[in-house]
Scaffold this active site. Structure first.
Site, PDB file in Angstrom:
ATOM      1  N   HIS A  34       0.751  -1.387   0.060  1.00  0.00           N
ATOM      2  CA  HIS A  34      -0.028  -0.038  -0.105  1.00  0.00           C
ATOM      3  C   HIS A  34       0.731   1.080  -0.069  1.00  0.00           C
ATOM      4  O   HIS A  34       1.922   1.300   0.859  1.00  0.00           O
ATOM      5  CB  HIS A  34      -0.854  -0.020   1.413  1.00  0.00           C
ATOM      6  CG  HIS A  34      -1.891   1.029   1.338  1.00  0.00           C
ATOM      7  ND1 HIS A  34      -3.241   0.913   0.587  1.00  0.00           N
ATOM      8  CD2 HIS A  34      -1.884   1.993   2.063  1.00  0.00           C
ATOM      9  CE1 HIS A  34      -3.861   2.033   1.141  1.00  0.00           C
ATOM     10  NE2 HIS A  34      -3.137   2.572   1.948  1.00  0.00           N
ATOM     11  N   ASP A  36       1.224   5.251   0.075  1.00  0.00           N
ATOM     12  CA  ASP A  36       0.019   6.256   0.572  1.00  0.00           C
ATOM     13  C   ASP A  36       0.544   7.820  -0.223  1.00  0.00           C
ATOM     14  O   ASP A  36       1.782   8.149   0.226  1.00  0.00           O
ATOM     15  CB  ASP A  36       0.286   6.619   2.100  1.00  0.00           C
ATOM     16  CG  ASP A  36      -0.642   5.427   2.769  1.00  0.00           C
ATOM     17  OD1 ASP A  36      -1.874   5.474   2.348  1.00  0.00           O
ATOM     18  OD2 ASP A  36      -0.191   4.620   3.489  1.00  0.00           O
ATOM     19  N   HIS A  67      -2.797   4.664  -3.060  1.00  0.00           N
ATOM     20  CA  HIS A  67      -3.945   5.384  -2.209  1.00  0.00           C
ATOM     21  C   HIS A  67      -3.818   6.835  -2.322  1.00  0.00           C
ATOM     22  O   HIS A  67      -2.720   7.249  -1.778  1.00  0.00           O
ATOM     23  CB  HIS A  67      -3.932   5.008  -0.740  1.00  0.00           C
ATOM     24  CG  HIS A  67      -4.913   5.504  -0.009  1.00  0.00           C
ATOM     25  ND1 HIS A  67      -4.951   5.550   1.435  1.00  0.00           N
ATOM     26  CD2 HIS A  67      -6.274   6.439  -0.104  1.00  0.00           C
ATOM     27  CE1 HIS A  67      -5.952   6.343   2.114  1.00  0.00           C
ATOM     28  NE2 HIS A  67      -6.684   6.703   1.146  1.00  0.00           N
ATOM     29  N   MET A 138     -11.785   3.907   5.293  1.00  0.00           N
ATOM     30  CA  MET A 138     -10.952   4.632   6.255  1.00  0.00           C
ATOM     31  C   MET A 138     -11.283   4.287   7.683  1.00  0.00           C
ATOM     32  O   MET A 138     -12.167   4.820   7.766  1.00  0.00           O
ATOM     33  CB  MET A 138     -10.576   5.790   5.882  1.00  0.00           C
ATOM     34  CG  MET A 138      -9.738   6.505   4.757  1.00  0.00           C
ATOM     35  SD  MET A 138      -8.196   5.556   4.369  1.00  0.00           S
ATOM     36  CE  MET A 138      -7.433   5.988   5.632  1.00  0.00           C
ATOM     37  N   ASP A 176      -8.260   0.467   6.095  1.00  0.00           N
ATOM     38  CA  ASP A 176      -6.879   1.320   6.190  1.00  0.00           C
ATOM     39  C   ASP A 176      -6.930   2.022   7.547  1.00  0.00           C
ATOM     40  O   ASP A 176      -7.756   3.172   7.621  1.00  0.00           O
ATOM     41  CB  ASP A 176      -6.582   1.989   5.137  1.00  0.00           C
ATOM     42  CG  ASP A 176      -5.447   2.753   5.071  1.00  0.00           C
ATOM     43  OD1 ASP A 176      -4.699   2.572   5.886  1.00  0.00           O
ATOM     44  OD2 ASP A 176      -5.157   3.555   3.995  1.00  0.00           O
TER      45      ASP A 176
HETATM   46  C1  DX5 Z   1      -3.327   7.063   6.892  1.00  0.00           C
HETATM   47  C2  DX5 Z   1      -2.987   6.142   5.596  1.00  0.00           C
HETATM   48  C3  DX5 Z   1      -2.759   4.801   6.150  1.00  0.00           C
HETATM   49  C4  DX5 Z   1      -1.651   4.419   7.306  1.00  0.00           C
HETATM   50  C5  DX5 Z   1      -2.059   3.502   8.074  1.00  0.00           C
HETATM   51  O1  DX5 Z   1      -3.599   8.136   6.088  1.00  0.00           O
HETATM   52  O2  DX5 Z   1      -3.704   5.898   4.568  1.00  0.00           O
HETATM   53  O3  DX5 Z   1      -2.278   3.738   5.002  1.00  0.00           O
HETATM   54  O4  DX5 Z   1      -0.401   4.222   6.546  1.00  0.00           O
HETATM   55  O5  DX5 Z   1      -1.126   3.381   9.138  1.00  0.00           O
HETATM   56  P1  DX5 Z   1      -1.356   2.411  10.297  1.00  0.00           P
HETATM   57  O6  DX5 Z   1      -1.650   1.236  10.097  1.00  0.00           O
HETATM   58  O7  DX5 Z   1      -0.187   2.922  11.193  1.00  0.00           O
HETATM   59  O8  DX5 Z   1      -2.555   3.121  11.166  1.00  0.00           O
HETATM   60 ZN    ZN Z   2      -3.674   4.410   3.337  1.00  0.00          ZN
END
Ligand code: DX5
Ligand code: ZN
Length: 224
Positions: A34, A36, A67, A138, A176
């Site tokens: 994934h 970001d 994402h 989310m 996520d």
């Molecule tokens: C947050 C991101 C996520 C993030 C999740 O805005 O979209 O993908 O990396 O991180 P964790 O798993 O630590 O909550």
């Molecule tokens: Zn993400």
């Protein structure tokens, strides 16, 4: 039985060694990775763009799940496809012409996803299911890793899973934010199939063990 897929998020990786960090989770058994993308406008943080993804693409064949947490995502879809994205999700909150954006992703040969923030209702997806290949729910407000899982996401996942079943469609739900072996089982019971995990994987000293822990936690949830 459904198989849960684990998608480590490189947001929690050491950015000075991204290539090695990517390899470490591929070797540790990740199903997809994934990525970001944040613009400092839609979300209060800035991360990576197509150039970094294109560079990483040279190091691995694993599925890249991009994402997009950016305003006006449609302007950048082709750049992410060119960079080697296999899955691209666009936030429903960012794009008034979402159907067109999703078609553009599909036309580029990638899977098209719709991402929804915690405050966005599952009802907002009603007319979109036919146009997308996955839904990204989310379970934190996007922008940062390591945040606490927002519990009402579970109800939303169940509602989305029911809406997909009613339509006789097969659309995986990805979740996520705040996913770890404690929160993951309920998420899978609610209907999620792809689990994004940033800090739970990258902050663990043994990444293979971190991924195994997530799989073990959710395999018992699948048996329920
Ligand atoms: C947050 C991101 C996520 C993030 C999740 O805005 O979209 O993908 O990396 O991180 P964790 O798993 O630590 O909550
Ligand atoms: Zn993400």
């Amino acid at each position: 039985m459904k198989r849960v897929q684990i998608a480590p998020s490189i947001l929690s990786a050491d950015f000075s060694r991204l290539g090695e960090e990517l390899k470490s989770v591929v070797d540790a058994g990740a199903d997809l990775v994934h990525l970001d993308v944040m613009d400092g406008h839609f979300v209060p943080n800035i991360t990576i763009g197509p150039a970094v993804i294109k560079a990483l693409r040279k190091t691995s064949d694993i599925t890249f799940d991009c994402h997009l947490m950016i305003s006006e995502p449609q302007r950048y879809i082709d750049a992410f496809i060119d960079a080697g994205a296999n899955m691209i999700s666009v936030h429903i909150e960012t794009e008034p012409h979402l159907q067109r954006a999703l078609s553009q992703i599909r036309a580029g040969g990638a899977k098209a996803g719709v991402a929804v923030n915690p405050a966005t209702s599952a009802d907002a997806l009603t007319d979109l299911y036919e146009f997308c290949d996955f839904i990204l729910v989310m379970s934190v407000n996007p922008g940062f890793g390591g945040q606490k899982f927002i519990e009402p996401a579970l109800k939303k996942i169940s509602r989305i899973a029911a809406a997909i079943r009613e339509r006789n469609l097969v659309i995986p739900i990805e979740v996520d934010g705040g996913i770890d072996p404690v929160t993951a089982p309920a998420v899978v019971r609610a209907g999620a199939e792809i689990l994004v995990a940033g800090s739970a994987v990258f902050n663990h000293k043994d990444r293979a063990e971190a991924i195994r822990n997530l799989r073990n936690a959710t395999s018992s949830a699948l048996l329920v």
